[in-house]
Design a protein around this motif. Structure first.
Motif, PDB file in Angstrom:
ATOM      1  N   LEU A   6       0.828  -1.209   0.000  1.00  0.00           N
ATOM      2  CA  LEU A   6       0.000   0.000   0.000  1.00  0.00           C
ATOM      3  C   LEU A   6       0.862   1.259   0.000  1.00  0.00           C
ATOM      4  CD1 LEU A   6      -2.958  -0.953   2.358  1.00  0.00           C
ATOM      5  CD2 LEU A   6      -2.947  -0.783  -0.132  1.00  0.00           C
ATOM      6  N   LEU A   7       2.000   1.210   0.675  1.00  0.00           N
ATOM      7  CA  LEU A   7       2.910   2.356   0.649  1.00  0.00           C
ATOM      8  C   LEU A   7       3.448   2.570  -0.774  1.00  0.00           C
ATOM      9  CD1 LEU A   7       4.869   1.762   3.970  1.00  0.00           C
ATOM     10  CD2 LEU A   7       3.184   3.559   3.514  1.00  0.00           C
ATOM     11  N   GLU A   8       3.738   1.476  -1.445  1.00  0.00           N
ATOM     12  CA  GLU A   8       4.205   1.567  -2.833  1.00  0.00           C
ATOM     13  C   GLU A   8       3.105   2.109  -3.741  1.00  0.00           C
ATOM     14  OE1 GLU A   8       5.447  -1.614  -6.174  1.00  0.00           O
ATOM     15  OE2 GLU A   8       6.530  -1.785  -4.268  1.00  0.00           O
ATOM     16  N   PHE A  37     -10.948  11.344  -2.447  1.00  0.00           N
ATOM     17  CA  PHE A  37     -10.948  12.113  -1.202  1.00  0.00           C
ATOM     18  C   PHE A  37     -12.349  12.564  -0.788  1.00  0.00           C
ATOM     19  CE2 PHE A  37      -6.480  12.291  -2.214  1.00  0.00           C
ATOM     20  CZ  PHE A  37      -5.865  12.287  -0.972  1.00  0.00           C
ATOM     21  N   SER A  38     -13.348  12.284  -1.603  1.00  0.00           N
ATOM     22  CA  SER A  38     -14.710  12.730  -1.283  1.00  0.00           C
ATOM     23  C   SER A  38     -15.287  12.003  -0.075  1.00  0.00           C
ATOM     24  CB  SER A  38     -15.632  12.534  -2.496  1.00  0.00           C
ATOM     25  OG  SER A  38     -15.864  11.158  -2.735  1.00  0.00           O
ATOM     26  N   ARG A  39     -14.630  10.952   0.392  1.00  0.00           N
ATOM     27  CA  ARG A  39     -15.092  10.244   1.596  1.00  0.00           C
ATOM     28  C   ARG A  39     -15.120  11.182   2.799  1.00  0.00           C
ATOM     29  NH1 ARG A  39     -15.567   7.277  -2.280  1.00  0.00           N
ATOM     30  NH2 ARG A  39     -14.987   5.091  -2.404  1.00  0.00           N
ATOM     31  N   VAL A  80       2.263  11.364   0.426  1.00  0.00           N
ATOM     32  CA  VAL A  80       1.890  11.488   1.841  1.00  0.00           C
ATOM     33  C   VAL A  80       0.372  11.569   1.985  1.00  0.00           C
ATOM     34  CG1 VAL A  80       2.034  12.996   3.874  1.00  0.00           C
ATOM     35  CG2 VAL A  80       4.090  12.495   2.539  1.00  0.00           C
ATOM     36  N   LYS A  81      -0.264  12.397   1.154  1.00  0.00           N
ATOM     37  CA  LYS A  81      -1.727  12.535   1.229  1.00  0.00           C
ATOM     38  C   LYS A  81      -2.419  11.205   0.948  1.00  0.00           C
ATOM     39  CE  LYS A  81      -1.900  17.370  -0.291  1.00  0.00           C
ATOM     40  NZ  LYS A  81      -2.421  18.000   0.896  1.00  0.00           N
ATOM     41  N   LEU A  82      -1.937  10.490  -0.068  1.00  0.00           N
ATOM     42  CA  LEU A  82      -2.548   9.204  -0.405  1.00  0.00           C
ATOM     43  C   LEU A  82      -2.273   8.151   0.666  1.00  0.00           C
ATOM     44  CD1 LEU A  82      -1.807   9.172  -4.232  1.00  0.00           C
ATOM     45  CD2 LEU A  82      -4.056   9.422  -3.135  1.00  0.00           C
ATOM     46  N   THR A  83      -1.104   8.205   1.283  1.00  0.00           N
ATOM     47  CA  THR A  83      -0.797   7.288   2.383  1.00  0.00           C
ATOM     48  C   THR A  83      -1.776   7.507   3.534  1.00  0.00           C
ATOM     49  OG1 THR A  83       1.545   7.198   1.796  1.00  0.00           O
ATOM     50  CG2 THR A  83       0.976   6.602   4.058  1.00  0.00           C
ATOM     51  N   GLU A  84      -1.997   8.771   3.885  1.00  0.00           N
ATOM     52  CA  GLU A  84      -2.944   9.081   4.963  1.00  0.00           C
ATOM     53  C   GLU A  84      -4.357   8.643   4.589  1.00  0.00           C
ATOM     54  OE1 GLU A  84      -2.282  13.282   5.412  1.00  0.00           O
ATOM     55  OE2 GLU A  84      -0.479  12.981   6.636  1.00  0.00           O
ATOM     56  N   LEU A  85      -4.725   8.851   3.332  1.00  0.00           N
ATOM     57  CA  LEU A  85      -6.050   8.438   2.875  1.00  0.00           C
ATOM     58  C   LEU A  85      -6.221   6.927   2.995  1.00  0.00           C
ATOM     59  CD1 LEU A  85      -8.745   9.308   1.464  1.00  0.00           C
ATOM     60  CD2 LEU A  85      -7.601   8.709  -0.683  1.00  0.00           C
ATOM     61  N   LEU A  86      -5.204   6.172   2.574  1.00  0.00           N
ATOM     62  CA  LEU A  86      -5.288   4.715   2.653  1.00  0.00           C
ATOM     63  C   LEU A  86      -5.263   4.208   4.096  1.00  0.00           C
ATOM     64  CD1 LEU A  86      -3.012   3.683  -0.348  1.00  0.00           C
ATOM     65  CD2 LEU A  86      -5.499   3.400  -0.162  1.00  0.00           C
ATOM     66  N   PRO A  90      -8.672   1.991   4.013  1.00  0.00           N
ATOM     67  CA  PRO A  90      -7.958   0.954   3.252  1.00  0.00           C
ATOM     68  C   PRO A  90      -8.802   0.331   2.137  1.00  0.00           C
ATOM     69  CG  PRO A  90      -8.362   0.229   5.510  1.00  0.00           C
ATOM     70  CD  PRO A  90      -8.798   1.655   5.420  1.00  0.00           C
ATOM     71  N   GLU A  91     -10.111   0.475   2.229  1.00  0.00           N
ATOM     72  CA  GLU A  91     -10.986  -0.069   1.196  1.00  0.00           C
ATOM     73  C   GLU A  91     -10.851   0.675  -0.137  1.00  0.00           C
ATOM     74  OE1 GLU A  91     -13.343   3.194   3.200  1.00  0.00           O
ATOM     75  OE2 GLU A  91     -11.986   1.629   3.883  1.00  0.00           O
ATOM     76  N   LEU A  92     -10.135   1.799  -0.157  1.00  0.00           N
ATOM     77  CA  LEU A  92      -9.942   2.571  -1.385  1.00  0.00           C
ATOM     78  C   LEU A  92      -8.773   2.063  -2.228  1.00  0.00           C
ATOM     79  CD1 LEU A  92     -10.537   6.211  -0.095  1.00  0.00           C
ATOM     80  CD2 LEU A  92     -12.099   4.744  -1.380  1.00  0.00           C
ATOM     81  N   GLU A  93      -8.133   1.000  -1.777  1.00  0.00           N
ATOM     82  CA  GLU A  93      -6.968   0.472  -2.493  1.00  0.00           C
ATOM     83  C   GLU A  93      -7.287   0.176  -3.956  1.00  0.00           C
ATOM     84  OE1 GLU A  93      -4.001  -3.406  -2.596  1.00  0.00           O
ATOM     85  OE2 GLU A  93      -5.423  -3.197  -0.938  1.00  0.00           O
ATOM     86  N   ASP A  94      -8.381  -0.533  -4.198  1.00  0.00           N
ATOM     87  CA  ASP A  94      -8.715  -0.907  -5.578  1.00  0.00           C
ATOM     88  C   ASP A  94      -9.000   0.312  -6.443  1.00  0.00           C
ATOM     89  OD1 ASP A  94      -8.367  -3.572  -4.986  1.00  0.00           O
ATOM     90  OD2 ASP A  94     -10.492  -3.944  -4.616  1.00  0.00           O
ATOM     91  N   GLU A  95      -9.667   1.317  -5.880  1.00  0.00           N
ATOM     92  CA  GLU A  95      -9.968   2.532  -6.644  1.00  0.00           C
ATOM     93  C   GLU A  95      -8.687   3.291  -6.998  1.00  0.00           C
ATOM     94  OE1 GLU A  95     -13.286   5.137  -5.465  1.00  0.00           O
ATOM     95  OE2 GLU A  95     -13.897   3.495  -4.116  1.00  0.00           O
TER      96      GLU A  95
END
Length: 146
Positions: A6-8, A37-39, A80-86, A90-95
């Motif tokens: 996920l970090l990658e 990010f609309s979550r 960094v923003k995407l890491t925090e979002l995930l 974590p369910e946003l991984e596929d998107e």
């Protein structure tokens, strides 16, 4: 704590966002990222959209010498923003993975060209190969067939 995968993915996402800023895929990429990010609600989506709008501006304002440094900094910021979002979702991984693949698929193919200049003077030797292997035997006995 996020897995290494996920970090990658977050790092690839950050790079994809910045890479798309200079392409025809920018509007769809920007929309896809804002939707991720609309979550956090409409306000968060709007805030992210405004930040995304700044990326092409930063790149346009930079001199050619600054371009790589700015791209790296922007990609890291979005990593960094995407890491925090995930971490929070974590369910946003596929998107996110689908968005990264979409950006990669729409990116223009990179074509590299190389130039090699070799200059030799006086009694110097050059051993030049652009593809494959070169084997050099400097044994004087081997050259005379002894």
């Amino acid at each position: 704590m996020l897995t290494e995968g996920l970090l990658e993915l977050a790092a690839m996402g950050g790079g994809a966002i910045v890479a798309a800023a200079a392409t025809d895929a920018w509007q769809s990429t920007k929309g896809g990222v804002a939707q991720l990010f609309s979550r956090g609600g409409d306000r968060e989506e709007q805030r992210i959209s405004v930040q995304l709008d700044r990326i092409p501006h930063h790149l346009e304002q930079a001199s050619e010498a600054e371009q790589d440094q700015i791209r790296t900094a922007l990609a890291d910021r979005w990593r960094v923003k995407l890491t925090e979002l995930l971490e929070e979702n974590p369910e946003l991984e596929d998107e996110l993975r689908a968005l990264v693949e979409q950006v990669r698929a729409s990116a223009p193919e990179v074509q590299q060209s190389f130039t090699q200049n070799n200059h030799s003077h006086d009694q110097s030797r050059q051993y030049v190969v652009q593809h494959g292997t070169i084997v050099i035997n400097d044994d004087p006995d081997a050259r005379q067939g002894s």
